[in-house]
Design a protein around this motif. Sequence first.
Motif, PDB file in Angstrom:
ATOM      1  N   ARG A 138      42.178  27.663  49.388  1.00 31.85           N
ATOM      2  CA  ARG A 138      41.964  28.076  47.992  1.00 31.85           C
ATOM      3  C   ARG A 138      41.307  29.449  47.971  1.00 31.85           C
ATOM      4  O   ARG A 138      40.239  29.647  48.558  1.00 31.85           O
ATOM      5  N   ILE A 139      41.963  30.403  47.305  1.00 39.20           N
ATOM      6  CA  ILE A 139      41.418  31.745  47.127  1.00 39.20           C
ATOM      7  C   ILE A 139      40.888  31.847  45.697  1.00 39.20           C
ATOM      8  O   ILE A 139      41.641  31.715  44.732  1.00 39.20           O
ATOM      9  N   LYS A 140      39.590  32.062  45.582  1.00 37.09           N
ATOM     10  CA  LYS A 140      38.968  32.176  44.269  1.00 37.09           C
ATOM     11  C   LYS A 140      38.864  33.647  43.867  1.00 37.09           C
ATOM     12  O   LYS A 140      38.603  34.507  44.715  1.00 37.09           O
ATOM     13  N   TYR A 141      39.049  33.888  42.591  1.00 37.11           N
ATOM     14  CA  TYR A 141      38.917  35.256  42.105  1.00 37.11           C
ATOM     15  C   TYR A 141      38.230  35.242  40.739  1.00 37.11           C
ATOM     16  O   TYR A 141      38.041  34.189  40.124  1.00 37.11           O
ATOM     17  N   GLY A 142      37.834  36.410  40.278  1.00 34.53           N
ATOM     18  CA  GLY A 142      37.134  36.498  39.000  1.00 34.53           C
ATOM     19  C   GLY A 142      36.879  37.952  38.655  1.00 34.53           C
ATOM     20  O   GLY A 142      37.461  38.856  39.256  1.00 34.53           O
ATOM     21  N   TYR A 143      35.995  38.185  37.699  1.00 37.58           N
ATOM     22  CA  TYR A 143      35.708  39.564  37.309  1.00 37.58           C
ATOM     23  C   TYR A 143      34.209  39.750  37.094  1.00 37.58           C
ATOM     24  O   TYR A 143      33.456  38.795  36.926  1.00 37.58           O
ATOM     25  N   GLU A 144      33.818  41.009  37.131  1.00 31.23           N
ATOM     26  CA  GLU A 144      32.454  41.380  36.791  1.00 31.23           C
ATOM     27  C   GLU A 144      32.504  42.446  35.707  1.00 31.23           C
ATOM     28  O   GLU A 144      33.465  43.216  35.611  1.00 31.23           O
ATOM     29  N   GLU A 145      31.484  42.470  34.881  1.00 28.11           N
ATOM     30  CA  GLU A 145      31.409  43.456  33.815  1.00 28.11           C
ATOM     31  C   GLU A 145      30.831  44.748  34.365  1.00 28.11           C
ATOM     32  O   GLU A 145      29.804  44.749  35.040  1.00 28.11           O
ATOM     33  N   ILE A 146      31.484  45.863  34.070  1.00 27.63           N
ATOM     34  CA  ILE A 146      31.031  47.173  34.500  1.00 27.63           C
ATOM     35  C   ILE A 146      30.547  47.962  33.272  1.00 27.63           C
ATOM     36  O   ILE A 146      31.268  48.049  32.272  1.00 27.63           O
ATOM     37  N   MET A 147      29.351  48.490  33.343  1.00 26.07           N
ATOM     38  CA  MET A 147      28.804  49.240  32.215  1.00 26.07           C
ATOM     39  C   MET A 147      29.573  50.548  32.030  1.00 26.07           C
ATOM     40  O   MET A 147      29.808  51.282  32.998  1.00 26.07           O
ATOM     41  N   GLN A 148      29.964  50.814  30.806  1.00 26.40           N
ATOM     42  CA  GLN A 148      30.657  52.062  30.487  1.00 26.40           C
ATOM     43  C   GLN A 148      29.640  53.185  30.335  1.00 26.40           C
ATOM     44  O   GLN A 148      28.592  52.994  29.714  1.00 26.40           O
ATOM     45  N   GLU A 149      29.981  54.338  30.863  1.00 27.65           N
ATOM     46  CA  GLU A 149      29.114  55.502  30.698  1.00 27.65           C
ATOM     47  C   GLU A 149      29.306  56.075  29.299  1.00 27.65           C
ATOM     48  O   GLU A 149      30.417  56.157  28.796  1.00 27.65           O
ATOM     49  N   GLU A 150      28.207  56.433  28.677  1.00 24.63           N
ATOM     50  CA  GLU A 150      28.271  57.010  27.323  1.00 24.63           C
ATOM     51  C   GLU A 150      28.901  58.404  27.369  1.00 24.63           C
ATOM     52  O   GLU A 150      28.677  59.171  28.295  1.00 24.63           O
TER      53      GLU A 150
END
Length: 393
Positions: free
Chosen positions: A381-393
Amino acid sequence: MNHDSNGDSNDDDNNNKAITTPIPATDMLYMTVCPEGNYWTDCQAKVLSVTELPPPVQNQDKDKEQDQTNLRPKQVSVVLDRTVMHAQGGGQPTDIGTITSTGTMSTNHHNEEEIVQWQLQVEKVFMDRASGVTTHTGVLDLVPNSSAVDRDKNSTVVPSSMWRRGTAVHVQVDVERRRLLSECHTAGHVVDAALAMCGLFWKPSKAYHFLEGPYVEYQVSNGGSTADASLLLPQLQTAFAQLLQQDWPTQIQLLSQEEALVLCNPCLSSSLSSTTTTTTVARSGAAPPPPIPPPGFLWYDDMEVFCSPHLGNRVRVVTVAGFSCPCGGTHVSNTRQLAAAGAADAAATDGQSPSSSRQPQPTTRHWKIVGMKRGKKGVVRIKYGYEEIMQEE
């Protein structure tokens, strides 16, 4: 369902005839219109049937008290002639959204007509695989800004009476949720390509593209070993990241079984007949395509199970990061949209239905492989997902 309450026997007979009228398969626009329909988030449609569902047991007493209004929200199941909403299945959750119609109704004692809107808050979309008929289930009620919300207790109109066979409606997908689910499904396909890029020719056996812990399972074959899974994980993560940066476009096609078999199994390309055509997938980046598996290795050896009579006995094949497989899900238009750095271009690259004025909002999500687990009988089983990246102003 009999929507009339006047006791007219002729009307009852007509309604009964309507009930027995065969309902044709629903035109699933995200599948039948290739590739544009994959990106459509709204459409016009017509109602084919409406079925009022019983209220939850805990609400039945309360509903009896409210029967005098007859305008309370109704839990209904609606069948349309066409839809852009994805039905739950193939490892992807249901779309949600709204189905809206405009009409007139009497809102007071004097039978004065008023223009009102009815709206179904769609909570679940389900397709019957045998018939191809898709149902949209949710709560049907007057839209909040309708003046008829000030309901007259003496009104005898029920919401479902506004929706009969042939009623014109507007279908609207929840755009942000669709965008997220499409990213999730496409990322699952990138996992397939990352394995092939690492020379791991394992057959996909199960996919779970839900947001709560998505994964893809594989059956190890050709004597492959999973004992060094911890060593393989960094390689897979690197390959996955590279495929995102290479900006592979997503390709969606409706193919014959023969064409699909060849496209999904590169080792068969030499046997491609002169009458069969495939399309080369152009992309940016200089990395070579995933390696071709050993002779005789087939990722998918039975296209008949993926062949749908509702698609003209064709197979819908989705190619992501150079890896092709049968698929009925929705996807983003290229792999770079799964990387935070490329997500800002998402709204400009994804197509929209002609009547849509809404655009998917750019995301700050960055998708990646997060884990690898060995199961029983050679399953990985290969698990995957995402992380939130802060946008530069």
